[in-house]
Design a protein around this motif. Structure first.
Motif, short mmCIF file in Angstrom:
data_model
loop_
_atom_site.label_atom_id
_atom_site.label_comp_id
_atom_site.label_asym_id
_atom_site.label_seq_id
_atom_site.Cartn_x
_atom_site.Cartn_y
_atom_site.Cartn_z
N UNK A 51 1.05 -0.91 0.18
CA UNK A 51 0.39 0.36 -0.06
C UNK A 51 1.07 1.08 0.11
N UNK A 52 0.74 2.00 -0.85
CA UNK A 52 0.84 3.59 -0.58
C UNK A 52 1.55 3.87 0.48
N UNK A 53 2.69 4.33 1.22
CA UNK A 53 2.63 5.00 2.85
C UNK A 53 3.06 6.69 2.71
N UNK A 54 3.65 6.69 1.12
CA UNK A 54 4.06 8.56 1.21
C UNK A 54 4.89 8.19 0.47
N UNK A 55 5.70 9.34 -0.31
CA UNK A 55 6.64 10.04 -1.13
C UNK A 55 8.41 10.32 -0.91
N UNK A 56 8.45 10.97 -2.37
CA UNK A 56 9.61 11.84 -2.26
C UNK A 56 10.14 11.96 -3.77
N UNK A 57 9.65 13.47 -3.63
CA UNK A 57 9.46 13.63 -5.11
C UNK A 57 11.27 14.84 -5.55
N UNK A 58 12.25 14.13 -6.70
CA UNK A 58 13.01 14.96 -7.19
C UNK A 58 13.31 15.63 -7.76
N UNK A 59 13.69 16.98 -8.07
CA UNK A 59 13.81 17.75 -8.90
C UNK A 59 15.70 17.72 -9.36
N UNK A 60 16.01 17.68 -10.34
CA UNK A 60 17.16 18.17 -11.52
C UNK A 60 17.20 19.58 -11.30
N UNK A 61 18.21 20.51 -10.88
CA UNK A 61 18.35 21.77 -10.91
C UNK A 61 19.66 21.76 -11.72
N UNK A 62 19.81 23.25 -11.84
CA UNK A 62 20.79 23.57 -12.61
C UNK A 62 21.89 22.98 -12.00
N UNK A 63 23.37 22.86 -12.15
CA UNK A 63 25.07 22.95 -12.00
C UNK A 63 24.86 21.96 -10.57
N UNK A 64 24.02 20.55 -11.03
CA UNK A 64 23.61 19.47 -10.44
C UNK A 64 23.78 19.41 -8.49
N UNK A 65 22.65 20.53 -8.64
CA UNK A 65 21.95 21.16 -7.35
C UNK A 65 20.44 19.88 -7.79
N UNK A 66 20.02 19.45 -6.49
CA UNK A 66 19.13 18.43 -6.83
C UNK A 66 18.17 19.39 -5.78
N UNK A 67 16.37 19.77 -5.42
CA UNK A 67 15.78 20.02 -4.87
C UNK A 67 15.11 18.31 -4.44
N UNK A 68 14.85 18.56 -3.25
CA UNK A 68 13.64 17.67 -2.59
C UNK A 68 12.26 18.76 -3.01
N UNK A 69 11.15 18.28 -3.94
CA UNK A 69 10.16 19.80 -3.80
C UNK A 69 9.35 18.85 -2.98
N UNK A 70 9.03 17.47 -2.63
CA UNK A 70 7.97 17.07 -1.97
C UNK A 70 8.41 15.53 -1.24
N UNK A 71 7.99 15.89 -0.01
CA UNK A 71 8.22 14.30 1.04
C UNK A 71 7.16 14.61 2.22
N UNK A 72 6.96 13.70 2.67
CA UNK A 72 5.70 12.80 3.72
C UNK A 72 5.06 11.73 2.88
N UNK A 73 4.92 11.48 4.68
CA UNK A 73 3.63 10.03 4.09
C UNK A 73 2.38 10.55 4.38
N UNK A 74 1.80 9.60 4.12
CA UNK A 74 -0.19 9.53 4.17
C UNK A 74 -0.29 9.65 6.02
N UNK A 75 -1.34 10.29 6.00
CA UNK A 75 -1.77 10.59 7.72
C UNK A 75 -1.48 8.52 8.71
N UNK A 76 -2.12 8.18 8.03
CA UNK A 76 -1.93 6.95 8.57
C UNK A 76 -0.45 5.86 8.91
#
Length: 190
Positions: free
Chosen positions: A85-110
């Motif tokens: 069952x999906x419990x949560x996720x993390x979304x990554x985004x490559x940005x300029x010059x080797x930078x990566x942002x974690x755009x979203x991260x979290x768990x479903x309340x349950x």
């Protein structure tokens, strides 16, 4: 319109050795990359994880905007599953010059409070550090960063710091107060 004061903290890691992984939780918890861009699935994750903490900026996105975002090189969604069952996720985004942002991260309340969050964050950060290995043409990662705010879960900042993130900026702004949308209207109302 009523406003609320929101503090936003920006945190970073500047070397893969900054990551302090959490223990793997007991049971059948797996983290899998969602390799087929799916606006429906990504919107489900966004609304289900952020519905009780007022994630609203993407709720109005049309299908085409979700598709455009997910199809960009270096955008990845990693999903934690607890016994399938999906419990949560993390979304990554490559940005300029080797930078990566974690755009979203979290768990479903349950699924909060089960030690899944630290493991998912650790896994997601590690995938941020090796993102260029999966995307030919991207520069190797030199920095992984994220932001969290006072609307996020009460354990968010502690989790980020335990994983080795360091604070580099703080902002306080007034924002319109919005009702908690839930994964569907009224899902979290009393």
């Amino acid at each position: 319109m009523t406003t609320i004061s929101v503090t936003t903290w920006s945190l970073e890691q500047t070397a893969p050795t900054d990551l302090r992984p959490a223990a793997v939780p007991e049971g059948d918890v797996r983290v899998v990359r969602s390799e087929v861009p799916s606006p429906e699935f990504s919107r489900f994750l966004y609304a289900s994880v952020g519905g009780d903490i007022r994630w609203t900026d993407r709720l109005a996105w049309p299908y085409a905007r979700w598709r455009e975002h997910l199809d960009r090189p270096g955008v990845e969604t990693w999903v934690a599953y607890d016994r399938g069952t999906p419990a949560g996720y993390v979304e990554l985004e490559a940005q300029q010059e080797g930078v990566v942002e974690i755009l979203y991260f979290g768990l479903l309340p349950a699924f909060r409070g089960r030690r899944i969050g630290g493991h998912l964050l650790s896994y997601g950060v590690a995938r941020g550090w090796d993102l260029a290995d999966r995307w030919p043409g991207l520069k190797p990662t030199t920095r992984v960063w994220l932001h969290t705010c006072s609307k996020d879960g009460e354990h968010a900042m502690d989790n980020y710091r335990r994983r080795g993130f360091r604070l580099f900026d703080t902002k306080v702004e007034e924002e319109p107060e919005v009702t908690t949308p839930g994964p569907w209207p009224g899902a979290y109302s009393a």
